[in-house]
Design a protein around this motif. Sequence first.
Motif, PDB file in Angstrom:
ATOM      1  N   LYS A   1       0.844  -1.213   0.000  1.00 32.03           N
ATOM      2  CA  LYS A   1       0.000   0.000   0.000  1.00 32.03           C
ATOM      3  C   LYS A   1       0.871   1.252   0.000  1.00 32.03           C
ATOM      4  O   LYS A   1       0.567   2.246  -0.669  1.00 32.03           O
ATOM      5  CB  LYS A   1      -0.870   0.027   1.272  1.00 32.03           C
ATOM      6  N   ILE A   2       1.947   1.216   0.779  1.00 32.86           N
ATOM      7  CA  ILE A   2       2.854   2.375   0.837  1.00 32.86           C
ATOM      8  C   ILE A   2       3.520   2.578  -0.524  1.00 32.86           C
ATOM      9  O   ILE A   2       3.609   3.714  -1.021  1.00 32.86           O
ATOM     10  CB  ILE A   2       3.932   2.176   1.935  1.00 32.86           C
ATOM     11  N   ILE A   3       3.938   1.473  -1.132  1.00 29.89           N
ATOM     12  CA  ILE A   3       4.607   1.568  -2.445  1.00 29.89           C
ATOM     13  C   ILE A   3       3.638   2.172  -3.481  1.00 29.89           C
ATOM     14  O   ILE A   3       4.029   3.030  -4.282  1.00 29.89           O
ATOM     15  CB  ILE A   3       5.135   0.177  -2.875  1.00 29.89           C
ATOM     16  N   ALA A   4       2.370   1.776  -3.396  1.00 29.74           N
ATOM     17  CA  ALA A   4       1.361   2.339  -4.306  1.00 29.74           C
ATOM     18  C   ALA A   4       1.177   3.838  -4.058  1.00 29.74           C
ATOM     19  O   ALA A   4       1.021   4.634  -4.998  1.00 29.74           O
ATOM     20  CB  ALA A   4       0.037   1.598  -4.134  1.00 29.74           C
ATOM     21  N   SER A   5       1.210   4.243  -2.776  1.00 24.97           N
ATOM     22  CA  SER A   5       1.055   5.654  -2.436  1.00 24.97           C
ATOM     23  C   SER A   5       2.245   6.480  -2.935  1.00 24.97           C
ATOM     24  O   SER A   5       2.074   7.611  -3.411  1.00 24.97           O
ATOM     25  CB  SER A   5       0.894   5.799  -0.915  1.00 24.97           C
ATOM     26  N   ILE A   6       3.442   5.901  -2.845  1.00 25.34           N
ATOM     27  CA  ILE A   6       4.650   6.598  -3.353  1.00 25.34           C
ATOM     28  C   ILE A   6       4.511   6.843  -4.860  1.00 25.34           C
ATOM     29  O   ILE A   6       4.810   7.943  -5.348  1.00 25.34           O
ATOM     30  CB  ILE A   6       5.926   5.771  -3.045  1.00 25.34           C
TER      31      ILE A   6
END
Lengths: 402, 402
Positions: A41-46
Amino acid sequence: MAVLQIGAGGVGWVIAHKCAQHNDVFGDLTIASRNIEKCDKIIASIAKRDNQKVSQHTIESAQVDADDIPALVALIEQIKPDLVINAGPPWVNVAIMEACYQTQTSYLDTSVATDLCSPGQQVPEAYDPQWAFREKFKQAGITGILGAGFDPGVVSVFAAYAHKHLFDEIDSIDVMDVNAGDHGKKFATNFDPETNMLEIQGDSFYYEQGSWKQVPCHTRMLEFDFPVVGKQKVYSMAHDEVRSLAEFIPAKRIEFWMGFSDKYLNYFNVMRDIGLLSPDPVNVDGVDIHPLRVLKALLPDPTSLAPGYTGKTCIGTWLQGRKDGEKRSAFLYNICDHEEAYQEVEHQAISYTTAVPAITAALLYFQNKWSDVGLYNVEQLDPDPFLALMPSIGLDWDVHEL
Amino acid sequence: MAVLQIGAGGVGWVIAHKCAQHNDVFGDLTIASRNIEKCDKIIASIAKRDNQKVSQHTIESAQVDADDIPALVALIEQIKPDLVINAGPPWVNVAIMEACYQTQTSYLDTSVATDLCSPGQQVPEAYDPQWAFREKFKQAGITGILGAGFDPGVVSVFAAYAHKHLFDEIDSIDVMDVNAGDHGKKFATNFDPETNMLEIQGDSFYYEQGSWKQVPCHTRMLEFDFPVVGKQKVYSMAHDEVRSLAEFIPAKRIEFWMGFSDKYLNYFNVMRDIGLLSPDPVNVDGVDIHPLRVLKALLPDPTSLAPGYTGKTCIGTWLQGRKDGEKRSAFLYNICDHEEAYQEVEHQAISYTTAVPAITAALLYFQNKWSDVGLYNVEQLDPDPFLALMPSIGLDWDVHEL
């Protein structure tokens, strides 16, 4: 170059964004957590916020149980990072430090390993489990940077800076943390309700004339006129940096103060009175239930608060003493805006203010400015390059003379 | 002669004591409950307080599930009581009425069968399940007396008395219930926390100009200067007797008001805000838990409050209207002292004020004054013998002209 980040909660979220914004320095980033979906999820947000500076370095996720030293060792040996950034909950610090020692990998964290409220884990003993690694880190030839968040972290650097430049003699160091933001909910906690409520009801410890004073929570209050966010009531509370500041910065009194609105304290007092904040289980229809787990299930998920958060935080270090024979009183502080933080990294200011200093310290490590072999709390390191670099990473600071 | 009492909670406790004090009239007493140990505790308390008037009549305990009509019928056929006094929770009323019908045994209760807050069980429909027995009770040739506690009960008798003697025309009937007592706990409920909290958060219903008005809880408040206990804030709330008074006593407006201290409402509001008063389950670590069951487990057992209770209750009926062409405003009320109640029957005033009217009504039934065949709410019956008898059973009353 490579960095391994362990932990994918609120602080880990912003650390990963900031790491990606500086991946020309950090190289490949791996985000590891017990729950790999949180990392993804964090990677998608980045990607969504276009926060990855250079594309030739990868950002990947990994699954790891941060309590499990052999698993940590295996992951570190596979990735071979130059630095492990611990963004996990405090109780995994010691396991990750041991894995770093075994793999000869440098280490950085943002809070202390103890819970600060259980017997033997309170402020006077707060750093004992981690300071026990001093010799090991030297032997391994690695760097360990402890408490590199905002509080502990920047507030400790402020104290070191004031000690170096602003004061000849320090009477008092008061670290003050106010969140004057509004999440729009009737009641919510900004991080895990269980951890938060245990921390808030613990006795406060402050350091005075060489010894520790223990007082019940919310019994020492002062009203302080903060820059930007104005007059706020703050209450003496147990916090990590009181222990490390007492070790490294000479002062007659050292104390931590947290801002609580009357409304917040009313909720807290009612919940405590009815027994909802007790760490002991109660029997509900034949099942033993921990009241704090029920509270956690009832309250909004802290990670859900960020999108609607408005207002600002003000965290700083107020020092009183003397310079060149004159009395001096100075407040070194940062103001951080919840909405601006969300705009940049899809998270609120409380996570943002913890993550930016960690990345500032990590950059100084990669720049060989904070990279001596050994284990250090941030107030032991040179404050000047840190405070010079931090504004370009996302947090301004200022000195308010009182 | 014989009486069967079903229910051994707080109200049942005092009903049994009062029944024993008048067992020269009532004859043998059987106290039945799902939990027979609760009955035996009451019997021990009656012996301890020497409250059994004559020794030739027995006091015995029995086990019965008051939801189970065949079991109730079997118990009634075995004991052959002249009267069944229902001191159980409201949701067993209908089952006990059916068992009384089947066994042709007269019946008396102190509160309505519905919960007053679920759809279809609110004030306008409150008496539907019980009034449906009117024809059956006539056919069986038995007497049913509904709502013979204090509120409903005495307050309804006060209204009937005022209608008979004090007013030609009634503008408003305001039933007001204030507990100005102190149980010494930070927070506790006087009866089952789950029932209590559901009841308190339900919408209020009042009757005005022939129709029902529905308003959210705690949105209509008035401050009233009560005899003895002084000025108190009371809030409009759903209550049984608003429905029956609207049926039997002509008035332009009928409303029920309950006193809540600011402190009590603060606890209530916080608990509601955090979701602890929700009737819906939450998932706690994989287990579905009802928050109100957790609250019940956390709070003091209501039966434990009686020994330390101090202060007084004031419950009454305030009527405004006209008599002989003149405006009139009168408050008919009782004052009951928690400590005196405990001294006499080892329970507090809230149970005491509910039980004494039930026994007063039961005595009138045995004296053939309230014994017509059919089903009656107390305000349908002659108030004069009731109000003449009640002081000798334990509750004084007075009229305060305003």
